[in-house]
Write a protein that holds these residues in place. Structure first.
Motif, PDB file in Angstrom:
ATOM      1  N   GLN A  51      34.272  37.190  43.933  1.00  0.00           N
ATOM      2  CA  GLN A  51      35.138  36.014  44.229  1.00  0.00           C
ATOM      3  C   GLN A  51      34.997  34.792  43.351  1.00  0.00           C
ATOM      4  OE1 GLN A  51      34.353  34.819  48.612  1.00  0.00           O
ATOM      5  NE2 GLN A  51      36.641  34.270  48.551  1.00  0.00           N
ATOM      6  N   GLN A  52      36.089  34.323  43.107  1.00  0.00           N
ATOM      7  CA  GLN A  52      36.013  33.056  42.151  1.00  0.00           C
ATOM      8  C   GLN A  52      35.719  31.872  42.843  1.00  0.00           C
ATOM      9  OE1 GLN A  52      39.963  32.676  40.653  1.00  0.00           O
ATOM     10  NE2 GLN A  52      39.829  34.133  39.026  1.00  0.00           N
ATOM     11  N   THR A  53      34.762  30.852  42.263  1.00  0.00           N
ATOM     12  CA  THR A  53      34.193  29.872  42.972  1.00  0.00           C
ATOM     13  C   THR A  53      34.720  28.475  42.328  1.00  0.00           C
ATOM     14  OG1 THR A  53      32.327  29.787  41.274  1.00  0.00           O
ATOM     15  CG2 THR A  53      32.071  31.159  43.334  1.00  0.00           C
ATOM     16  N   SER A  54      35.728  28.568  41.550  1.00  0.00           N
ATOM     17  CA  SER A  54      36.171  27.219  41.039  1.00  0.00           C
ATOM     18  C   SER A  54      37.679  27.306  40.655  1.00  0.00           C
ATOM     19  CB  SER A  54      35.468  26.664  39.890  1.00  0.00           C
ATOM     20  OG  SER A  54      36.112  25.594  39.441  1.00  0.00           O
ATOM     21  N   LYS A  55      38.668  26.554  41.236  1.00  0.00           N
ATOM     22  CA  LYS A  55      39.755  26.427  40.897  1.00  0.00           C
ATOM     23  C   LYS A  55      40.158  26.189  39.268  1.00  0.00           C
ATOM     24  CE  LYS A  55      41.710  25.367  45.203  1.00  0.00           C
ATOM     25  NZ  LYS A  55      42.583  24.241  46.123  1.00  0.00           N
ATOM     26  N   SER A  56      39.354  25.415  38.656  1.00  0.00           N
ATOM     27  CA  SER A  56      39.370  25.300  37.251  1.00  0.00           C
ATOM     28  C   SER A  56      38.837  26.353  36.364  1.00  0.00           C
ATOM     29  CB  SER A  56      38.393  24.077  36.870  1.00  0.00           C
ATOM     30  OG  SER A  56      37.121  24.270  37.170  1.00  0.00           O
ATOM     31  N   ASN A  57      38.133  27.370  36.985  1.00  0.00           N
ATOM     32  CA  ASN A  57      37.607  28.415  36.237  1.00  0.00           C
ATOM     33  C   ASN A  57      38.238  29.777  36.993  1.00  0.00           C
ATOM     34  OD1 ASN A  57      36.394  30.213  34.781  1.00  0.00           O
ATOM     35  ND2 ASN A  57      34.312  29.960  35.777  1.00  0.00           N
ATOM     36  N   THR A  58      39.326  30.133  36.095  1.00  0.00           N
ATOM     37  CA  THR A  58      39.750  31.383  36.708  1.00  0.00           C
ATOM     38  C   THR A  58      39.806  32.728  35.744  1.00  0.00           C
ATOM     39  OG1 THR A  58      41.890  30.900  35.027  1.00  0.00           O
ATOM     40  CG2 THR A  58      42.018  29.917  37.469  1.00  0.00           C
TER      41      THR A  58
END
Length: 320
Positions: A51-58
Motif C-alpha cells: 500500500q502506498q503511504t503518500s500521495k506525492s510518492n506514487t
C-alpha cells in the motif's frame, strides 16, 4: 477494570491515532481510515502487493526492493519464476529461500513453469496447495484474487437476494392484512360487495402464476450473472497464464541472445589471439631475415675487399 481498557493500543504510522494491533495493516501499520486514502499496488520487481503511504510518492516499487536496488543495482530475471527480482545471483529471494527450505523446484500445474515448491509434510500450512493442485507463488496469488472477487460478487448477489426476500415477505404481510380486512368487510357487507372484493384477492395471491414467473425470472437472472462472473474469472486466469507464458518466452529469447553474444565474443577473442600470435611469429621471421641479410652483406663486402687486395698485389712491378 474493563477489557477495553486492558487491551494494549498501538499508534498508526501515519495519523498516530491509537488502535488495537489487529486493526492495523501488516507491514505499514496503517489504520482503516489511512488505508482507504492510498491504493494497493503491485511491486514492479517482486510482484508482491503493498500500500502506498503518500500521495506525492506514487512509486510502484516496495520498500524492500527499493533498498535492494540501492545496494545491488537493478535486478535480473529469476531463473525459476521469471520475476525481475534476482538482485544477487540468478534467483529471486523468494525462490532461493523456498529452494533452500523445500528442495528443488517442480512444475507449476497452472503456468507449466518449473517454479513451484512442494512442501511435502507441511501440507497443512502449504498455502501453495490450492484445490489439490501444486501452484507457484504467482499463480497462487492470482487465483486467490480471483476467488476473492468471486466471493465478493456472490456476497453482493446474496445481499440483493436477501433484500428481495425481505421485500417479498413485506408484500406477503401486506397482502395477508389486506385479505383479513377484506374478509371482515365481506362478513359485514352484503353478498354483492363480497363478490366485488373476490377478484382483488385473486390478484394479490402470492401463489399466483405471475408471482411464480417473476421469481423464476429473478432466479434465472442470478444464475446467468453468476455464470458470467465465472466466465470473466476464467478469462482473467487465461490472460494471466498468457502473460506468464509471454514473460517466459521473453526470458528465453533474452537468454538465447545473451548466449549467442557470449559465443561470438569468445570466437572473436580466439581469432584475435590467433592473429596476434601469427603477427608475432611474422615479426620474428622478419627480424631473423633482416639479421641474416645484414650478415650476408657484411660477408660480401669482406670478400670483395680481399679480392681487390689480392689483385693489386699481383700487378705490382718487381723491384729487381
Amino acid at each position: 477494570m474493563s477489557t477495553a481498557a486492558s487491551t494494549p493500543l498501538f499508534a498508526c504510522s501515519r495519523c498516530f491515532s491509537r488502535h488495537p494491533f489487529e486493526e492495523l495493516s501488516p507491514g505499514e501499520q496503517l489504520c482503516k481510515e489511512c488505508r482507504g486514502l492510498f491504493p494497493v499496488v503491485k511491486c514492479t520487481y517482486c510482484r508482491s502487493e503493498f500500500q502506498q503511504t503518500s500521495k506525492s510518492n506514487t512509486s510502484s516499487i516496495c520498500k524492500k526492493c527499493e533498498a535492494n536496488v540501492k545496494l545491488y543495482g537493478k535486478p535480473t530475471a529469476c531463473e525459476y519464476c521469471n520475476t525481475i527480482a534476482a538482485f544477487i545471483g540468478n534467483k529471486c529471494q523468494r525462490c532461493a529461500n523456498s529452494e533452500r527450505k523445500y528442495g528443488a523446484a517442480v512444475t507449476c500445474e497452472q503456468c507449466k513453469q518449473r517454479c513451484a515448491f512442494d512442501r511435502h509434510d507441511d501440507s497443512k500450512k502449504n498455502m501453495l496447495q490450492v484445490d489439490g493442485k501444486l501452484l507457484c507463488w504467482l499463480c497462487t496469488q492470482s487465483l486467490k484474487r480471483a476467488l476473492a472477487r468471486t466471493k465478493q460478487h456472490l456476497s453482493v448477489d446474496k445481499h440483493k437476494h436477501r433484500g428481495h426476500n425481505s421485500h417479498k415477505d413485506k408484500r406477503k404481510s401486506d397482502m395477508m392484512k389486506s385479505k383479513n380486512s377484506g374478509d371482515s368487510l365481506n362478513e359485514s357487507q352484503p353478498s354483492e360487495k363480497k363478490s366485488k372484493l373476490n377478484p382483488l384477492q385473486g390478484e394479490l395471491d402470492p401463489n399466483s402464476s405471475d408471482h411464480v414467473v417473476a421469481m423464476t425470472q429473478l432466479k434465472e437472472t442470478i444464475a446467468s450473472l453468476q455464470k458470467k462472473v465465472q466466465q470473466k474469472e476464467m478469462e482473467l486466469l487465461s490472460k494471466d497464464k498468457l502473460i506468464t507464458e509471454l514473460k517466459a518466452q521473453h526470458h528465453n529469447n533474452t537468454t538465447d541472445l545473451r548466449n549467442e553474444m557470449k559465443n561470438k565474443e569468445r570466437m572473436n577473442e580466439t581469432k584475435f589471439t590467433l592473429m596476434n600470435t601469427k603477427i608475432q611469429n611474422l615479426l620474428k621471421e622478419v627480424a631473423t631475415l633482416s639479421k641474416s641479410a645484414k650478415k650476408n652483406n657484411k660477408n660480401t663486402k669482406s670478400l670483395l675487399s680481399n679480392t681487390e687486395n689480392s689483385g693489386s698485389g699481383t700487378d705490382s712491378p718487381s723491384t729487381n
